[in-house]
Design a protein around this motif. Structure first.
Motif, PDB file in Angstrom:
ATOM      1  N   GLU A 185      41.521  37.259  39.328  1.00  0.00           N
ATOM      2  CA  GLU A 185      40.729  36.451  40.262  1.00  0.00           C
ATOM      3  C   GLU A 185      39.900  35.423  39.507  1.00  0.00           C
ATOM      4  N   ILE A 186      39.280  35.855  38.427  1.00  0.00           N
ATOM      5  CA  ILE A 186      38.412  34.962  37.651  1.00  0.00           C
ATOM      6  C   ILE A 186      39.229  33.860  36.986  1.00  0.00           C
ATOM      7  N   VAL A 187      40.390  34.221  36.430  1.00  0.00           N
ATOM      8  CA  VAL A 187      41.255  33.217  35.803  1.00  0.00           C
ATOM      9  C   VAL A 187      41.705  32.195  36.839  1.00  0.00           C
ATOM     10  N   ARG A 188      42.065  32.654  38.021  1.00  0.00           N
ATOM     11  CA  ARG A 188      42.481  31.722  39.069  1.00  0.00           C
ATOM     12  C   ARG A 188      41.334  30.813  39.489  1.00  0.00           C
ATOM     13  N   TYR A 189      40.128  31.349  39.495  1.00  0.00           N
ATOM     14  CA  TYR A 189      38.958  30.526  39.798  1.00  0.00           C
ATOM     15  C   TYR A 189      38.817  29.421  38.750  1.00  0.00           C
ATOM     16  N   ILE A 190      38.943  29.791  37.483  1.00  0.00           N
ATOM     17  CA  ILE A 190      38.852  28.792  36.407  1.00  0.00           C
ATOM     18  C   ILE A 190      39.950  27.747  36.564  1.00  0.00           C
ATOM     19  N   ASN A 191      41.166  28.187  36.870  1.00  0.00           N
ATOM     20  CA  ASN A 191      42.289  27.257  37.008  1.00  0.00           C
ATOM     21  C   ASN A 191      42.059  26.229  38.108  1.00  0.00           C
ATOM     22  N   HIS A 192      41.275  26.592  39.115  1.00  0.00           N
ATOM     23  CA  HIS A 192      41.035  25.684  40.240  1.00  0.00           C
ATOM     24  C   HIS A 192      39.723  24.902  40.117  1.00  0.00           C
TER      25      HIS A 192
END
Length: 283
Positions: A185-192
């Protein structure tokens, strides 16, 4: 037989088609922060690994295939079992250009899936393993005309995977623990949100984790430190904008979350070994 092969050998070049076999007996985690301008197929012949691709870590077992498209961040990690054998196949965008657009789309389709690890049924695994072992035998023993086989074998591998995926979807692999899911979830947040100001303390608060624990567990699960992953994500996007737009380098620096132009230039060169201007010139 693979058991009689050397610990490593390779064939070809990154400018076209490259194949590498590696057998390790010591614990190993890929040291480099990794993304590149060519396609990669990773096949695990034996052992267990953790493979971080794009936004999550996958537990990888014998017989698994990992398809990594161009410019996708990835890294292999130690999974508690040191001994493992793997094969990697690299090819650039020119390799499939001899095919029609329809066939090119077909054989590249395994790289376009949302899930990056293909775990085949046992019968399909045996077919793929036989193909990989024949390929390794050819490039190790080098019988007359062996150079003809690698592109044929890689095309066959891609075709087999593509046909399988026309009838079946990638089976999502479950997260090893709830914390693995949280880090995804955190990685996806960073990616966006990489273009915004992102601080570890704020992310920790947003996802209800202590800053200290997030820093430690992020590195343990992804193989990257929090700050390194954020930087790589920003530079990867900067590369895309340099390739695909006419935006100025100053505009690109701002668009990718850098509030200091000098820092952007130094960071870009450290990761890519080219200045942003030189990177654009070399396209």
């Amino acid at each position: 037989m693979i058991e009689k092969t050397p610990a490593s050998f390779d064939y070809g070049s990154l400018a076209d088609l490259y194949i590498e076999y590696m057998k390790r007996s010591e614990p190993f985690t890929m040291p480099n922060d990794h993304f590149h301008d060519y396609y990669e197929i990773y096949y695990l012949l034996s052992g267990k690994r953790i493979y971080f691709v794009h936004d999550r870590s996958y537990p990888v077992e014998q017989g698994d295939l990992i398809f990594i498209s161009r410019h996708v961040v990835h890294k292999t990690l130690y999974a508690g079992e040191a001994s493992h054998e793997r094969v990697i196949i690299h090819f650039d965008q020119h390799f499939p250009e001899s095919f029609t657009p329809e066939l090119r789309g077909l054989i590249l389709s395994p790289f376009e899936q949302h899930i990056h690890v293909l775990r085949l049924p046992r019968q399909e695994q045996l077919v793929m393993e036989q193909l990989i072992r024949r390929l390794l035998e050819e490039i190790q023993q080098r019988p007359p005309g062996f150079e003809l086989y690698p592109p044929i074998a890689v095309t066959e591998l891609l075709l087999h995977a593509a046909r399988y995926l026309q009838k079946h979807e990638f089976v999502p692999l479950s997260h090893a623990t709830p914390m693995h899911a949280k880090i995804t979830e955190i990685v996806r947040y960073i990616n966006h949100h990489f273009s915004e100001e992102i601080r570890l303390s704020a992310i920790a608060e947003q996802f209800y984790i202590s800053s200290y624990y997030l820093s430690r567990i992020f590195k343990e699960i992804t193989g990257f430190s929090f700050s390194t992953y954020l930087t790589i994500t920003r530079i990867k996007e900067a590369q895309r904008l340099l390739r695909e737009t006419d935006q100025s380098i100053t505009e690109i620096a701002a668009a990718t979350g850098f509030d200091n132009f000098s820092h952007f230039g130094k960071t870009f060169k450290k990761i890519t070994r080219l200045s942003p201007r030189d990177y654009r010139k070399h396209l």
